[in-house]
Design an enzyme around this catalytic site. Structure first.
Site, PDB file in Angstrom:
ATOM      1  CD  GLU A  81     -42.295   4.236  28.752  1.00 13.24           C
ATOM      2  OE1 GLU A  81     -41.178   4.180  29.289  1.00 13.24           O
ATOM      3  OE2 GLU A  81     -42.481   4.722  27.617  1.00 13.24           O
ATOM      4  CG  MET A 203     -50.406   2.153  22.595  1.00 16.77           C
ATOM      5  SD  MET A 203     -49.740   0.803  23.567  1.00 16.77           S
ATOM      6  CE  MET A 203     -50.681  -0.603  22.928  1.00 16.77           C
ATOM      7  CB  SER A 204     -46.289   6.947  20.744  1.00 12.63           C
ATOM      8  OG  SER A 204     -46.244   6.688  19.354  1.00 12.63           O
TER       9      SER A 204
HETATM   10  N1  HPA Z   1     -52.552  -0.724  18.859  1.00 16.70           N
HETATM   11  C1  HPA Z   1     -51.900   0.209  19.575  1.00 16.70           C
HETATM   12  N2  HPA Z   1     -50.617   0.486  19.406  1.00 16.70           N
HETATM   13  C2  HPA Z   1     -49.957  -0.190  18.460  1.00 16.70           C
HETATM   14  C3  HPA Z   1     -50.581  -1.167  17.675  1.00 16.70           C
HETATM   15  C4  HPA Z   1     -51.956  -1.450  17.887  1.00 16.70           C
HETATM   16  O1  HPA Z   1     -52.579  -2.295  17.234  1.00 16.70           O
HETATM   17  N3  HPA Z   1     -49.628  -1.651  16.826  1.00 16.70           N
HETATM   18  C5  HPA Z   1     -48.482  -0.973  17.100  1.00 16.70           C
HETATM   19  N4  HPA Z   1     -48.674  -0.099  18.079  1.00 16.70           N
END
Ligand code: HPA
Length: 265
Positions: A81, A203-204
């Site tokens: 972000e 991503m977290s």
């Molecule tokens: N990749 C990255 N982040 C995510 C994914 C994914 O496939 N699914 C849910 N968050």
């Protein structure tokens, strides 16, 4: 003591949550089970981020489940972000400052394991930080050199497994790899991640785990599997699809979390 901790304690005297929880995408309804919660908007709390991704609402809730006092962060800021890996530094340190000895993180993740299909839940055993960034960049003192071996507490994880077995919930486990996003991964990146030993991708979470370990909290983390990772199914990846697939996993994860907190000592 930080401004946010002082402010919260001034509004809610004697508060001493033992467990902190960070809710991932779509998991917000967990807060409905809190008995007499007291809630703060992130806007009120000094140093807290905007938490604007859909499915996220920026609030800190303090409340109880059975006798266990907890502090719940509903809504997280992601590295993608703002380009700042330390976006969750103040919230995580606030949980520690309020007295949380443990932190449970939840997230949505893509699966690299055929056995863990969308709608299932995975306990994170370890992580791979594939972003090249760290929330402790720029820290000055020697406590930036945080030991990350055994970052995910095995005692907490085995408690989750016992609860899952008792309640007939399938709980997978595996290694989570952090990609920075916000674009999803390429199929080649997922093949590479698999070779490196990853079982789920997201991503977290990883920056918060690093911050929590630095703050001395025990850490456990659970992923709702919302999709197979890129190249592993015919589905086109999107945020909407991610959220739509999450429902069954969200219910199982919430059941695990509630039971864990009911039994917490
Ligand atoms: N990749 C990255 N982040 C995510 C994914 C994914 O496939 N699914 C849910 N968050």
């Amino acid at each position: 003591m930080s401004k946010a901790v002082k402010y919260i304690q001034s509004k809610f005297q004697g508060i001493k949550p033992k467990v902190g929880i960070i809710l991932g995408s779509g998991l917000g309804s967990f807060v409905d089970v809190l008995e007499n919660p007291l809630s703060f908007s992130y806007d009120e709390l000094d140093g807290f981020p905007d938490a604007g991704v859909s499915g996220h609402e920026g609030k800190l809730h303090l409340g109880k489940i059975n006798h266990t006092e907890i502090a719940v962060l509903q809504g997280r800021a992601h590295y993608y972000e703002s380009g700042q890996a330390d976006a969750m530094k103040v919230p995580v340190r606030t949980l520690a400052g309020l007295g949380c000895e443990s932190l449970i993180l939840t997230n949505a993740a893509g699966s690299l394991m055929e056995a863990a299909q969308p709608g299932s839940v995975m306990a994170i055993t370890d992580h791979i930080n594939f972003t090249g960034v760290n929330p402790l960049f720029g820290e000055k003192s020697n406590n930036r050199f945080v030991d990350m071996a055994d970052a995910y507490n095995s005692d907490m994880r085995s408690r989750f497994h016992k609860i899952a077995d008792n309640d007939n919930i399938k709980l997978h486990e595996g290694v989570y790899i952090w990609f920075c996003g916000p674009s999803f991964e390429t199929s080649a990146e997922i093949r590479a991640a698999k070779m490196m030993g990853a079982d789920a991708v997201g991503m977290s979470t990883v920056p918060e785990v690093i911050l929590a370990r630095q703050a001395g909290m025990k850490v456990s983390a659970l992923s709702v599997i919302t999709n197979m990772a890129a190249g592993m199914s015919d589905e086109v990846l999107s945020h909407e699809q991610t959220m739509a697939n999450a429902e069954k996993g969200i219910q199982d994860l919430q059941a695990l979390l509630i039971r864990f907190l009911e039994l917490y000592s």
